[in-house]
Design a protein around this motif. Structure first.
Motif, PDB file in Angstrom:
ATOM      1  N   ILE A  43       0.811  -1.203   0.000  1.00 50.00           N
ATOM      2  CA  ILE A  43       0.000   0.000   0.000  1.00 50.00           C
ATOM      3  C   ILE A  43       0.851   1.262   0.000  1.00 50.00           C
ATOM      4  N   GLU A  44       2.068   1.198   0.546  1.00 45.78           N
ATOM      5  CA  GLU A  44       2.935   2.369   0.572  1.00 45.78           C
ATOM      6  C   GLU A  44       3.379   2.752  -0.840  1.00 45.78           C
ATOM      7  N   ASN A  45       3.432   1.797  -1.763  1.00 45.56           N
ATOM      8  CA  ASN A  45       3.926   2.054  -3.111  1.00 45.56           C
ATOM      9  C   ASN A  45       2.816   2.213  -4.139  1.00 45.56           C
TER      10      ASN A  45
END
Length: 193
Positions: A43-45
Motif C-alpha cells: 500500500i505504501e507504493n
C-alpha cells in the motif's frame, strides 16, 4: 468420525482427515502467482509510477516451432472476449491520439445556434374576488403590524379589520379551491393534444 460408505458410481469416499491435514499444513503459505502476473505492490507504493516496480523475470519460453505461412492473416484479437470497443479503440488502433477522449465534435452550423428560447408562459387571469381575497389575507396582518410599529391605539375596528380581513380572505380562497369533482373532464391525466 462416522465411517463412510462408497458412493454409488464407484467413486471412493473422500478422506476427510487427510483433507484437513493438507489444509492445516498449507495454512499461512501464499500460493504462487500465475505466469505473467504483475508483482504485488504494498500500500505504501500504490501512488508510485508503474516504472518503479520491477516486473518478475519472464519464464523460459519453450522453443518456437517452425513458422508456417498462414493462408490468411489473422485479424487483431480483442482484449476481452465480451468487450466491444468503438472503431479505432483497442488493439490495432491508429496509434497515440486515436482514443475516444481525443475526439473533437464537429462545429455547429451557423444557421442553427443550438439553443432554444422558450416562449413566455401565459398566466391565468385572476378574477376580482380572488384579488380581494389575497389582499385581505396579506393586508390584514400587515395592517396589524404597522399599527404595532407606529404605536397606534388598537381600536375595535382596527382589530376587526386586521383579523377579520385575514380570516375572511382565507375562507374565501379555501372555498373557491377546486373540489376535485371535475375528474371526468381529464380522463387520462395526460397531455392534451
Amino acid at each position: 468420525m462416522a465411517e463412510h460408505e462408497e458412493s454409488p458410481g464407484g467413486v471412493p469416499p473422500l478422506d476427510e482427515e487427510a483433507a484437513w491435514a493438507a489444509i492445516v499444513a498449507g495454512y499461512g503459505q501464499e500460493p504462487p502467482d500465475p505466469p505473467g502476473a504483475r508483482p504485488f505492490r504494498p500500500i505504501e507504493n500504490l501512488m508510485l509510477p508503474e516504472e518503479d516496480v520491477e516486473p518478475e523475470p519472464p519464464a523460459a519460453a519453450p522453443p518456437a516451432p517452425e513458422p508456417q505461412a498462414p493462408a490468411e492473416p489473422e485479424p487483431p484479437r480483442a482484449l476481452g472476449s465480451s468487450v466491444v470497443f468503438a472503431p479505432g479503440v483497442g488493439v490495432g488502433a491508429a496509434g497515440p491520439g486515436s482514443g475516444p477522449r481525443d475526439h473533437t465534435p464537429a462545429e455547429p452550423d451557423e444557421k442553427d445556434e443550438g439553443h432554444f428560447v422558450p416562449p413566455e408562459p401565459e398566466l391565468p387571469q385572476a378574477d376580482t374576488t380572488a384579488k380581494f381575497a389575497w389582499l385581505a389575507v396579506v393586508g390584514g396582518p400587515v395592517l396589524l403590524l404597522v399599527a404595532v410599529l407606529l404605536q397606534w391605539e388598537m381600536t375595535w375596528w382596527l382589530t376587526a379589520l386586521g383579523i377579520g380581513g385575514f380570516l375572511g380572505g382565507f375562507a374565501t380562497l379555501v372555498a373557491r379551491m377546486s373540489q376535485g369533482d371535475d375528474e371526468d373532464d381529464d380522463p387520462g391525466r395526460g397531455a392534451v393534444v
